[in-house]
Write an enzyme that holds these catalytic residues in place. Structure first.
Site, short mmCIF file in Angstrom:
data_model
loop_
_atom_site.label_atom_id
_atom_site.label_comp_id
_atom_site.label_asym_id
_atom_site.label_seq_id
_atom_site.Cartn_x
_atom_site.Cartn_y
_atom_site.Cartn_z
N GLY A 70 5.11 -5.31 -25.30
CA GLY A 70 4.55 -4.21 -24.50
C GLY A 70 3.04 -4.27 -24.54
N GLY A 71 2.52 -5.47 -24.37
CA GLY A 71 1.09 -5.72 -24.61
C GLY A 71 0.16 -5.36 -23.47
N ASP A 93 5.50 -7.75 -21.26
CA ASP A 93 5.48 -6.40 -20.66
C ASP A 93 6.22 -6.47 -19.34
OD1 ASP A 93 4.60 -3.69 -19.75
OD2 ASP A 93 3.16 -3.87 -21.39
N ASP A 125 11.68 -7.20 -20.76
CA ASP A 125 12.07 -5.81 -21.04
C ASP A 125 12.37 -5.71 -22.54
OD1 ASP A 125 13.37 -3.44 -21.44
OD2 ASP A 125 14.86 -3.72 -19.85
N PHE A 126 11.60 -4.90 -23.26
CA PHE A 126 11.76 -4.93 -24.72
C PHE A 126 13.06 -4.27 -25.22
CE2 PHE A 126 8.04 -1.66 -24.69
CZ PHE A 126 8.88 -0.57 -24.48
N ARG A 128 1.61 -2.26 -30.32
CA ARG A 128 0.56 -1.23 -30.38
C ARG A 128 0.86 -0.15 -29.34
NH1 ARG A 128 -4.37 -0.04 -27.83
NH2 ARG A 128 -6.06 0.66 -29.15
N HIS A 141 5.50 5.19 -30.15
CA HIS A 141 5.26 6.64 -30.01
C HIS A 141 5.75 7.18 -28.66
CE1 HIS A 141 0.89 6.53 -28.14
NE2 HIS A 141 1.71 5.72 -27.52
C1 LIG Z 1 1.07 3.05 -24.13
S1 LIG Z 1 1.20 1.48 -23.39
C2 LIG Z 1 0.51 0.43 -24.64
C3 LIG Z 1 0.00 -0.88 -24.11
C4 LIG Z 1 -0.71 -1.78 -25.12
N1 LIG Z 1 0.21 -2.21 -26.16
C5 LIG Z 1 -1.91 -1.08 -25.72
O1 LIG Z 1 -1.96 -0.92 -26.94
O2 LIG Z 1 -2.81 -0.71 -24.96
C6 LIG Z 1 2.93 1.14 -23.46
C7 LIG Z 1 3.30 -0.18 -22.82
O3 LIG Z 1 4.72 -0.35 -22.91
C8 LIG Z 1 5.13 -1.02 -21.73
N2 LIG Z 1 6.57 -0.84 -21.51
C9 LIG Z 1 7.24 0.31 -21.22
N3 LIG Z 1 8.56 0.07 -21.10
C10 LIG Z 1 8.72 -1.26 -21.32
C11 LIG Z 1 9.87 -2.11 -21.36
N4 LIG Z 1 11.10 -1.64 -21.16
N5 LIG Z 1 9.68 -3.42 -21.66
C12 LIG Z 1 8.43 -3.92 -21.88
N6 LIG Z 1 7.30 -3.16 -21.86
C13 LIG Z 1 7.46 -1.85 -21.58
C14 LIG Z 1 4.30 -0.35 -20.66
O4 LIG Z 1 4.28 -1.09 -19.45
C15 LIG Z 1 2.94 -0.26 -21.34
O5 LIG Z 1 2.16 -1.40 -21.10
#
Ligand SMILES: C[S@@+](CC[C@H](N)C(=O)[O-])C[C@H]1O[C@@H](n2cnc3c(N)ncnc32)[C@H](O)[C@@H]1O
Length: 422
Positions: free
Chosen positions: A253-254, A276, A299-300, A317, A321
Site C-alpha cells: 500500500g505504498g 498498491d 490488492d493487499f 505505513r 489504521h
Molecule cells: C493512507 S494511504 C498510505 C499510503 C502510503 N503508505 C503512505 O504512507 O503515504 C493508504 C494506501 O492504501 C492503499 N490501499 C487501499 N486499499 C488497498 C488494497 N486493497 N490493496 C492495496 N493497496 C490499497 C491506498 O491506495 C493508499 O495508497
C-alpha cells in the site's frame, strides 16, 4: 504564601515564553506573528524558540478555555466553519481574490454562480476566523491564512477536505446510529456519506471518482512534507544497512512510493517493490535514475505474489489504521505465503498515548486522526496494547513476534518491528 491560581500560572507561562519568542524574532530581525497577508507562511524556529512557541500555544488555549467556563466551552464550537472552509476550497474562492487588492462579493457571485447572500454568510464566518479580510464593506482581500490556499498542494488538500474528509466526518453519527457495531469498512461514515453503505469501502468508492482519487492520493503523498511525517524518518527508523545487498523490501500500500524512494536513495543496495492499486499509481512521480524501485499493482487482501517470496522486509505505513482489526488480520495473513523465518514486518503508524499524557494540542491531533479513521473505514489509531494484540492474533497461532517499537527523534509516527517466526 497563597498558591498561584491556574490562570495566574498560565499567564506567567505565556509571559515568559512570549518574551523568549519575541527576543528571538527581534534579535534575528525576523517578522513577528501577524494575520497580515504579507506574513511568511509557516515559520520554522530553532528548538528553544519552537519550545517557547509550543508553550504559548498550549497555555493560551488552556487559559482561553478556562475563562470561557464550561457552558461556553461545551456549546461554543461552531461546525459551520468547516462548511465555510469546504466551500472556499470546493469553489476555488482564494483564486478569485487578487494577491494585491480586493474582489467584491457581487463579482464572486457572478464567477461562482452562487447566491451572493450565501457567499457573504460563509466568507464572513471565515473572515471572523482570520481566513480572508474585508477591508472595505462588500470587498474581500487575502489574509495570511487565505493566501496559503493559493499553494497548489493546499488546493489539492482543500479539495480532498471538501469532497471527502468533511462530508464523511459529518456522517459519523448517522453511520453509528445505523451500524452501531462499527466493524465493517462498508458501513463506515465514508460509505454512508457517499450513498454506498454495504456496497463499497472508502477506497473502492474512491476508485469510481478519478478526480477525488487524485486529490486524496496526492494529499496523502504530500503529508510526507510535514515536519513530523517526513520520509527521513522511514530512513532513520530501521537498520536498513544491516540487510545484505540485493535484499527485497516490499512497500505494501505504498502509494506514490515516496518511502521506497527515500530509503533507496540512502541505501542503494536494496531493491524495492511498491504495491498498491492502479488508481493510487496515477500521477505518481517517475522512479529516479539508478533506483531499484518497481511499482506493482496488487490488492493487499490477496496473497502476496510469488515474486515477493524472498523479501527481507514488508513495510506498511499508514495502512492498518484505515481498517478494523479483522481486516488487518486479513492483510497480514495475505503476506504469509511470502514470509520466511526471520522476515521483518515494519508497521509505521501513530502510537496512541495514555489519555492526557502528552501536550493537549498534540493529543487533539492524534484523537482527531483516530476519529478520522473511524469515519474512513471503521479503522482505528491504536495504543501499544492494541498493536500487540493485533500482531499476536493476526495468524491465529502467534507466529508474528513483536520485537520492538522504534521512534526516530522528531517523528510523529513510530515503527513497530515484527518478525515472522515461521
Ligand atoms: C493512507 S494511504 C498510505 C499510503 C502510503 N503508505 C503512505 O504512507 O503515504 C493508504 C494506501 O492504501 C492503499 N490501499 C487501499 N486499499 C488497498 C488494497 N486493497 N490493496 C492495496 N493497496 C490499497 C491506498 O491506495 C493508499 O495508497
Amino acid at each position: 504564601m497563597a498558591t498561584k491560581s491556574r490562570i495566574a500560572e498560565l499567564s506567567a507561562i505565556i509571559s515568559t515564553n512570549t518574551a523568549i519568542l519575541d527576543d528571538y524574532l527581534t534579535s534575528n530581525n525576523l517578522p513577528h506573528p501577524s494575520f497580515d497577508a504579507a506574513t511568511s507562511p509557516s515559520p520554522r524556529y530553532p528548538p528553544d524558540a519552537e519550545a517557547a512557541r509550543v508553550a504559548i500555544e498550549e497555555a493560551t488555549a488552556e487559559l482561553n478555555e478556562l475563562v470561557q467556563g464550561p457552558g461556553r466551552l461545551l456549546m461554543g464550537s461552531q461546525p459551520a466553519i468547516f462548511a465555510a472552509k469546504a466551500f472556499i476550497s470546493k469553489f476555488d474562492i482564494a483564486s478569485f481574490v487578487p494577491a494585491e487588492g480586493t474582489v467584491s462579493y457581487a463579482s464572486l457571485a457572478s464567477k461562482t454562480r452562487i447566491n451572493q447572500g450565501a457567499i457573504e454568510a460563509l466568507l464572513r464566518h471565515a473572515i471572523a476566523h482570520r481566513i480572508f479580510i474585508e477591508p472595505t464593506y462588500g470587498h474581500v482581500a487575502h489574509s495570511a491564512a487565505s493566501k496559503l490556499l493559493l499553494n497548489p498542494q493546499a488546493v489539492l488538500a482543500g479539495k480532498a477536505f471538501a469532497d471527502d474528509f468533511f462530508p464523511m466526518t459529518a456522517s459519523i453519527v448517522p453511520a453509528l446510529a445505523t451500524y452501531p457495531h462499527a466493524d465493517e469498512p462498508t458501513q463506515a461514515a465514508a460509505a454512508v456519506a457517499n450513498g454506498v453503505a454495504n456496497q463499497k469501502s472508502f477506497y473502492d468508492m474512491l476508485a469510481d471518482h478519478p478526480e477525488r482519487s487524485k486529490h486524496f492520493h496526492e494529499t496523502v503523498a504530500m503529508a510526507g512534507t510535514f515536519p513530523g511525517l517526513s520520509w527521513k524518518y522511514v530512513v532513520a527508523g530501521f537498520d536498513w544497512i544491516s540487510l545484505p545487498p540485493g535484499s527485497l523490501c516490499v512497500d505494501v500500500g505504498g502509494g506514490h512510493g515516496e518511502a521506497a524512494f527515500a530509503v533507496a536513495k540512502e541505501f542503494p543496495h536494496l531493491k524495492w517493490v511498491v504495491q498498491d492499486t492502479s488508481k493510487s499509481f496515477e500521477n505518481r512521480p517517475q522512479v529516479p535514475d539508478g533506483m531499484q524501485v518497481e511499482f506493482v499493482e496488487h490488492d493487499f487482501f490477496q496473497p502476496s505474489p510469488e515474486t515477493t517470496n524472498n523479501a527481507a522486509v514488508f513495510f506498511l505505513r499508514w495502512i492498518l489504521h484505515n481498517w478494523p482489526d479483522q481486516y488487518c488480520h486479513r492483510i497480514w495473513r495475505a503476506l504469509i505465503p511470502s514470509l520466511r523465518t526471520g522476515t521483518k514486518i515494519l508497521v509505521m503508524e501513530e502510537l496512541l498515548p495514555m489519555p492526557g499524557s502528552v501536550p493537549n494540542a498534540f493529543e487533539r491531533g492524534l484523537r482527531s486522526m483516530d476519529v478520522g479513521m473511524v469515519a474512513l473505514g471503521n479503522g482505528r489509531e491504536r495504543d501499544m496494547e492494541q498493536w500487540k494484540r493485533l500482531f499476536a492474533e493476526a495468524d491465529g497461532e502467534g507466529r508474528f513476534n513483536f520485537d520492538a517499537v522504534l521512534k526516530p527523534e522528531g517523528s510523529q509516527l513510530v515503527i513497530l518491528q515484527v518478525t515472522w517466526k515461521g
